[in-house]
Write a protein that holds these residues in place. Structure first.
Motif, PDB file in Angstrom:
ATOM      1  N   GLY A 114       0.806  -1.200   0.000  1.00  0.00           N
ATOM      2  CA  GLY A 114       0.000   0.000   0.000  1.00  0.00           C
ATOM      3  C   GLY A 114       0.846   1.260   0.000  1.00  0.00           C
ATOM      4  O   GLY A 114       2.035   1.235  -0.313  1.00  0.00           O
ATOM      5  N   ASN A 115       0.229   2.358   0.377  1.00  0.00           N
ATOM      6  CA  ASN A 115       0.894   3.657   0.391  1.00  0.00           C
ATOM      7  C   ASN A 115       1.857   3.738   1.575  1.00  0.00           C
ATOM      8  O   ASN A 115       1.429   3.743   2.728  1.00  0.00           O
ATOM      9  N   PRO A 116       3.177   3.797   1.332  1.00  0.00           N
ATOM     10  CA  PRO A 116       4.114   3.838   2.457  1.00  0.00           C
ATOM     11  C   PRO A 116       3.997   5.109   3.287  1.00  0.00           C
ATOM     12  O   PRO A 116       4.299   5.100   4.484  1.00  0.00           O
ATOM     13  N   ILE A 117       3.563   6.222   2.673  1.00  0.00           N
ATOM     14  CA  ILE A 117       3.391   7.466   3.426  1.00  0.00           C
ATOM     15  C   ILE A 117       2.294   7.301   4.473  1.00  0.00           C
ATOM     16  O   ILE A 117       2.456   7.681   5.643  1.00  0.00           O
ATOM     17  N   ARG A 118       1.184   6.705   4.077  1.00  0.00           N
ATOM     18  CA  ARG A 118       0.093   6.490   5.020  1.00  0.00           C
ATOM     19  C   ARG A 118       0.493   5.498   6.107  1.00  0.00           C
ATOM     20  O   ARG A 118       0.126   5.655   7.271  1.00  0.00           O
ATOM     21  N   LEU A 119       1.233   4.471   5.723  1.00  0.00           N
ATOM     22  CA  LEU A 119       1.681   3.504   6.729  1.00  0.00           C
ATOM     23  C   LEU A 119       2.646   4.132   7.722  1.00  0.00           C
ATOM     24  O   LEU A 119       2.624   3.822   8.918  1.00  0.00           O
TER      25      LEU A 119
ATOM     26  N   ASP B 177      17.009  -1.692   9.621  1.00  0.00           N
ATOM     27  CA  ASP B 177      16.450  -0.463  10.193  1.00  0.00           C
ATOM     28  C   ASP B 177      15.476   0.198   9.222  1.00  0.00           C
ATOM     29  O   ASP B 177      14.422   0.699   9.627  1.00  0.00           O
ATOM     30  N   ALA B 178      15.812   0.183   7.911  1.00  0.00           N
ATOM     31  CA  ALA B 178      14.927   0.793   6.924  1.00  0.00           C
ATOM     32  C   ALA B 178      13.620   0.022   6.795  1.00  0.00           C
ATOM     33  O   ALA B 178      12.543   0.612   6.663  1.00  0.00           O
TER      34      ALA B 178
ATOM     35  N   TYR C  42      11.213   2.974   2.438  1.00  0.00           N
ATOM     36  CA  TYR C  42      11.333   2.126   1.267  1.00  0.00           C
ATOM     37  C   TYR C  42      12.372   2.622   0.271  1.00  0.00           C
ATOM     38  O   TYR C  42      12.914   1.829  -0.508  1.00  0.00           O
ATOM     39  N   SER C  43      12.662   3.896   0.248  1.00  0.00           N
ATOM     40  CA  SER C  43      13.711   4.384  -0.645  1.00  0.00           C
ATOM     41  C   SER C  43      15.058   3.771  -0.283  1.00  0.00           C
ATOM     42  O   SER C  43      15.831   3.367  -1.159  1.00  0.00           O
ATOM     43  N   VAL C  44      15.343   3.686   1.007  1.00  0.00           N
ATOM     44  CA  VAL C  44      16.587   3.077   1.455  1.00  0.00           C
ATOM     45  C   VAL C  44      16.572   1.579   1.157  1.00  0.00           C
ATOM     46  O   VAL C  44      17.596   1.005   0.760  1.00  0.00           O
TER      47      VAL C  44
END
Length: 333
Positions: free
Chosen positions: A58-63, A290-291, A297-299
């Motif tokens: 799903g949307n990582p920002i919302r998570l 850690d990421a 998710y970018s890392v």
């Protein structure tokens, strides 16, 4: 009736000799092209798999910001990072970012993730190289001793030891070393970094992953080489054992060992994730864990790209070295 001199000279043997010799061509262009294309395909497949797994969550920002930001702020950040686009568009942008190395900023650190990933990669490579050196030397010595020693008890003990070591998970061995050298014999530091001594325990843990495979492959290769006809003939003629063993037998037996080292070098990058977590070593594995924990998710994507590229590169280089050592590969008709 007598045949003419010209017809008498036209024999099959002379005709075949007059034919132009078949040109020899180097197998290297096709070999290198195949390895490079296979490596690019492997990196592409790994990156695509990671994208699918991330898109499925799903949307990582919302998570990441659930309950900590307003819906308007989440919508703004979602549009800013492109997570509101169709999945196909996100995938094409993702492939472009992989090819150019211009990933979105880290959600936690606010910088291009390749900077922290490459810094952590340097620490992981230092640990991995030391582990490969220790494991390869130990494996070669053990494999050699199991072939040349006449004491069956010692040989069986060495073989049992490497099989037992191979069955122990690396993270469990790391925990045992932490308990041993942290509580009972506090000789080496058990966590962190900063001095060469901090490398000892994690390097020994990873070396235990390398040594058993090297010992088994080198032993098998030595036994196969010793059974070849030219080796048996040389031994029957009374050729001195030690020089012949060093120059011919061991040199020929090293090719599969080098190939295995190439595969293990890339695999250790993945195996280092758990070991670095046990010893708190600031490498690529600890950064990836850690990421994932923080849903950065970018890392994660940048780390997977670097790990896959490093794995493919080491494997291809090992294949090239093995091909160079193989005299039958140098030319083909």
């Amino acid at each position: 009736m007598l045949e003419s001199p010209s017809s008498a000279l036209e024999t099959p043997g002379l005709a075949s000799n007059s034919a132009s010799p078949e040109r020899r061509r180097s197998p290297w262009p096709r070999f290198l092209l195949g390895r490079i294309l296979g490596g690019v395909g492997a990196v592409f497949g790994a990156c695509t798999l990671v994208f699918i797994m991330i898109a499925a969550t799903g949307n990582p920002i919302r998570l990441l910001l659930a309950g900590a930001a307003s819906d308007e702020e989440i919508a703004r950040l979602t549009a800013e990072h492109g997570y509101d686009r169709p999945v196909l568009v996100q995938y094409l942008v993702f492939l472009r970012d992989v090819a150019t190395g211009s990933f979105p900023p880290s959600l936690r650190m606010g910088v291009n993730p390749f900077g922290p990933v490459l810094t952590a990669l340097g620490n992981t490579l230092a640990l991995t190289i030391l582990a490969i050196i220790i494991g390869a030397l130990a494996g070669l010595v053990i494999g050699y001793l199991t072939v040349v020693l006449r004491n069956r008890f010692v040989v069986n003990a060495l073989l049992t030891g490497i099989f037992a070591l191979q069955a122990i998970p690396s993270f469990f061995l790391g925990i045992v070393l932490v308990l041993l050298f942290g509580l009972i014999l506090p000789i080496f530091p058990t966590s962190g970094s900063g001095t060469p001594l901090h490398l000892v325990l994690p390097a020994l843990t990873l070396a235990a992953v390398v040594a058993p495979g090297i010992a088994r492959v080198f032993r098998t290769s030595l036994l196969e080489t010793l059974g070849q006809d030219h080796v048996l003939a040389a031994r029957a003629k009374g050729t001195p054992a030690a020089p012949f063993l060093r120059r011919h037998v061991i040199a020929n037996a090293l090719a599969p060992v080098i190939s295995l080292l190439g595969v293990q070098s890339g695999s250790l990058l993945a195996g280092a994730i758990l070991v670095e977590s046990v010893f708190a070593w600031p490498g690529l594995g600890a950064l990836t864990v850690d990421a994932v924990t923080n849903q950065d998710y970018s890392v994660v994507i940048a780390a997977v790209v670097v790990i896959a590229t490093t794995f493919v590169t080491t494997t291809v280089l090992a294949d090239i070295v093995v091909a160079i050592l193989n005299p039958q590969f140098r030319v083909e008709r």
